[in-house]
Write a protein that holds these residues in place. Structure first.
Motif, mmCIF file in Angstrom:
data_model
loop_
_atom_site.group_PDB
_atom_site.id
_atom_site.type_symbol
_atom_site.label_atom_id
_atom_site.label_comp_id
_atom_site.label_asym_id
_atom_site.label_seq_id
_atom_site.Cartn_x
_atom_site.Cartn_y
_atom_site.Cartn_z
ATOM 1 N N SER A 1 -72.868 24.378 -6.592
ATOM 2 C CA SER A 1 -73.792 23.249 -6.514
ATOM 3 C C SER A 1 -74.062 22.675 -7.909
ATOM 4 C CB SER A 1 -75.094 23.690 -5.860
ATOM 5 O OG SER A 1 -76.021 22.636 -5.818
ATOM 6 N N VAL A 2 -74.275 23.557 -8.885
ATOM 7 C CA VAL A 2 -74.525 23.128 -10.259
ATOM 8 C C VAL A 2 -73.327 22.347 -10.795
ATOM 9 C CG1 VAL A 2 -74.752 24.005 -12.628
ATOM 10 C CG2 VAL A 2 -76.178 24.928 -10.809
ATOM 11 N N ARG A 3 -72.128 22.705 -10.362
ATOM 12 C CA ARG A 3 -70.916 22.024 -10.820
ATOM 13 C C ARG A 3 -70.574 20.800 -9.979
ATOM 14 N NH1 ARG A 3 -71.272 27.024 -12.162
ATOM 15 N NH2 ARG A 3 -70.380 27.794 -14.113
ATOM 16 N N GLY A 4 -71.422 20.478 -9.007
ATOM 17 C CA GLY A 4 -71.272 19.249 -8.237
ATOM 18 C C GLY A 4 -70.222 19.281 -7.136
ATOM 19 N N VAL A 5 -69.751 20.461 -6.740
ATOM 20 C CA VAL A 5 -68.739 20.514 -5.690
ATOM 21 C C VAL A 5 -69.295 21.032 -4.362
ATOM 22 C CG1 VAL A 5 -66.749 20.715 -7.216
ATOM 23 C CG2 VAL A 5 -67.923 22.777 -6.474
ATOM 24 N N TYR A 6 -70.544 21.508 -4.358
ATOM 25 C CA TYR A 6 -71.170 21.997 -3.123
ATOM 26 C C TYR A 6 -72.465 21.244 -2.897
ATOM 27 C CZ TYR A 6 -73.382 25.128 0.250
ATOM 28 O OH TYR A 6 -73.987 25.640 1.365
ATOM 29 N N ARG A 7 -72.614 20.690 -1.689
ATOM 30 C CA ARG A 7 -73.827 19.964 -1.339
ATOM 31 C C ARG A 7 -74.327 20.443 0.015
ATOM 32 N NH1 ARG A 7 -70.985 16.727 -4.466
ATOM 33 N NH2 ARG A 7 -71.943 15.168 -5.798
ATOM 34 N N GLY A 8 -74.783 21.664 0.028
ATOM 35 C CA GLY A 8 -75.270 22.220 1.281
ATOM 36 C C GLY A 8 -76.440 23.143 1.023
ATOM 37 N N ASP A 9 -76.851 23.810 2.082
ATOM 38 C CA ASP A 9 -77.954 24.755 1.967
ATOM 39 C C ASP A 9 -77.495 25.999 1.220
ATOM 40 O OD1 ASP A 9 -79.560 23.077 3.479
ATOM 41 O OD2 ASP A 9 -79.000 24.032 5.378
ATOM 42 N N ILE A 10 -78.388 26.532 0.397
ATOM 43 C CA ILE A 10 -78.134 27.811 -0.273
ATOM 44 C C ILE A 10 -78.633 28.880 0.694
ATOM 45 C CG2 ILE A 10 -78.562 29.196 -2.337
ATOM 46 C CD1 ILE A 10 -77.171 26.505 -2.919
ATOM 47 N N ASN A 11 -77.726 29.313 1.596
ATOM 48 C CA ASN A 11 -78.138 30.180 2.695
ATOM 49 C C ASN A 11 -77.381 31.507 2.750
ATOM 50 O OD1 ASN A 11 -75.634 29.337 3.535
ATOM 51 N ND2 ASN A 11 -76.386 28.079 5.218
ATOM 52 N N GLY A 12 -76.421 31.724 1.876
ATOM 53 C CA GLY A 12 -75.692 32.989 1.864
ATOM 54 C C GLY A 12 -74.639 33.115 2.942
ATOM 55 N N VAL A 13 -74.336 32.013 3.628
ATOM 56 C CA VAL A 13 -73.335 32.022 4.699
ATOM 57 C C VAL A 13 -72.046 31.399 4.171
ATOM 58 C CG1 VAL A 13 -72.775 31.203 7.012
ATOM 59 C CG2 VAL A 13 -75.122 31.850 6.451
ATOM 60 N N LEU A 14 -70.952 32.127 4.305
ATOM 61 C CA LEU A 14 -69.656 31.631 3.853
ATOM 62 C C LEU A 14 -69.076 30.739 4.940
ATOM 63 C CD1 LEU A 14 -67.761 31.870 1.421
ATOM 64 C CD2 LEU A 14 -66.591 33.711 2.621
ATOM 65 N N ASP A 15 -69.642 29.524 5.046
ATOM 66 C CA ASP A 15 -69.250 28.587 6.094
ATOM 67 C C ASP A 15 -68.169 27.630 5.592
ATOM 68 O OD1 ASP A 15 -70.736 27.108 4.305
ATOM 69 O OD2 ASP A 15 -72.336 26.622 5.716
ATOM 70 N N GLN A 16 -67.766 26.697 6.435
ATOM 71 C CA GLN A 16 -66.710 25.751 6.086
ATOM 72 C C GLN A 16 -67.077 24.901 4.877
ATOM 73 O OE1 GLN A 16 -63.558 25.442 7.216
ATOM 74 N NE2 GLN A 16 -64.040 27.355 8.242
ATOM 75 N N ARG A 17 -68.335 24.520 4.765
ATOM 76 C CA ARG A 17 -68.777 23.704 3.633
ATOM 77 C C ARG A 17 -68.599 24.477 2.319
ATOM 78 N NH1 ARG A 17 -74.255 20.528 4.173
ATOM 79 N NH2 ARG A 17 -72.877 19.190 5.349
ATOM 80 N N THR A 18 -68.931 25.758 2.329
ATOM 81 C CA THR A 18 -68.772 26.591 1.132
ATOM 82 C C THR A 18 -67.294 26.779 0.809
ATOM 83 O OG1 THR A 18 -70.813 27.751 1.722
ATOM 84 C CG2 THR A 18 -69.402 28.794 0.068
#
Length: 187
Positions: free
Chosen positions: A129-146
């Protein structure tokens, strides 16, 4: 001979053997250090599976699609009671696309499944997220978005995979980097 020279010599020998594809990869404590975290080897060299705590990912070779033709029986031959052919079989040509792997791909060192805990994944999500490539919930789930974010982060570095490599994990600050202690001078 100092430890760093021995390590460099062993590293150079292993690198040449891997590149040449002509020698089996030796296994031992020194080799474990040399394989991690940036080891990438061709797929025809099977990675060693007997190194504890080292896991491997695979990138398949490029795929090509070709149109192939098959001849199939449209109507089977009609056979009479005496075994004579009453009417011949009718064949037709069918074309279809078929995908082939052009190359075998390559292996790379990756984070092990056991390490992908919810806390680790949350840290990964924050780093991406800090590097601008992830825009999702910080939820600890290795989902498709991650996974898409991992892929997006690694692709410019030459690793076209959503599997988190050890190299990327270290670059993101998720795994400690081992630093060799400075050698004490004799004087």
């Amino acid at each position: 001979m100092p430890q760093t020279t021995t390590t460099r010599s062993l590293s150079a020998a292993i690198s040449l053997a891997i590149l040449a594809g002509c020698a089996p990869l030796p296994v031992g404590p020194d080799v474990t250090k040399l394989l991690s975290p940036n080891t990438i080897m061709p797929v025809d060299m099977k990675p060693p599976s007997n190194i504890p705590g080292m896991c491997w990912g695979h990138i398949p070779g490029p795929q090509i699609t070709q149109i192939v033709s098959d001849i199939i029986i449209a109507t089977p031959a009609q056979i009479g009671p005496n075994g004579e052919e009453l009417s011949p079989a009718i064949y037709r040509e069918v074309t279809r696309p078929q995908t082939f792997n052009e190359g075998e791909g390559r292996w790379f060192t990756r984070t092990c499944d056991a390490d992908m805990t919810p806390d680790f994944v949350m840290t990964l999500q924050r780093a991406l997220s800090v590097r601008g490539v992830y825009r999702g919930d910080i939820n600890g789930v290795l989902d498709q978005r991650t996974l898409r974010a991992v892929h997006k982060y690694q692709t410019p570095q030459g690793l076209d995979s959503a599997v988190l490599s050890l190299s990327a994990a270290r670059q993101l600050g998720l795994i400690a980097v081992e630093i060799e202690p400075a050698e004490a001078s004799d004087t």
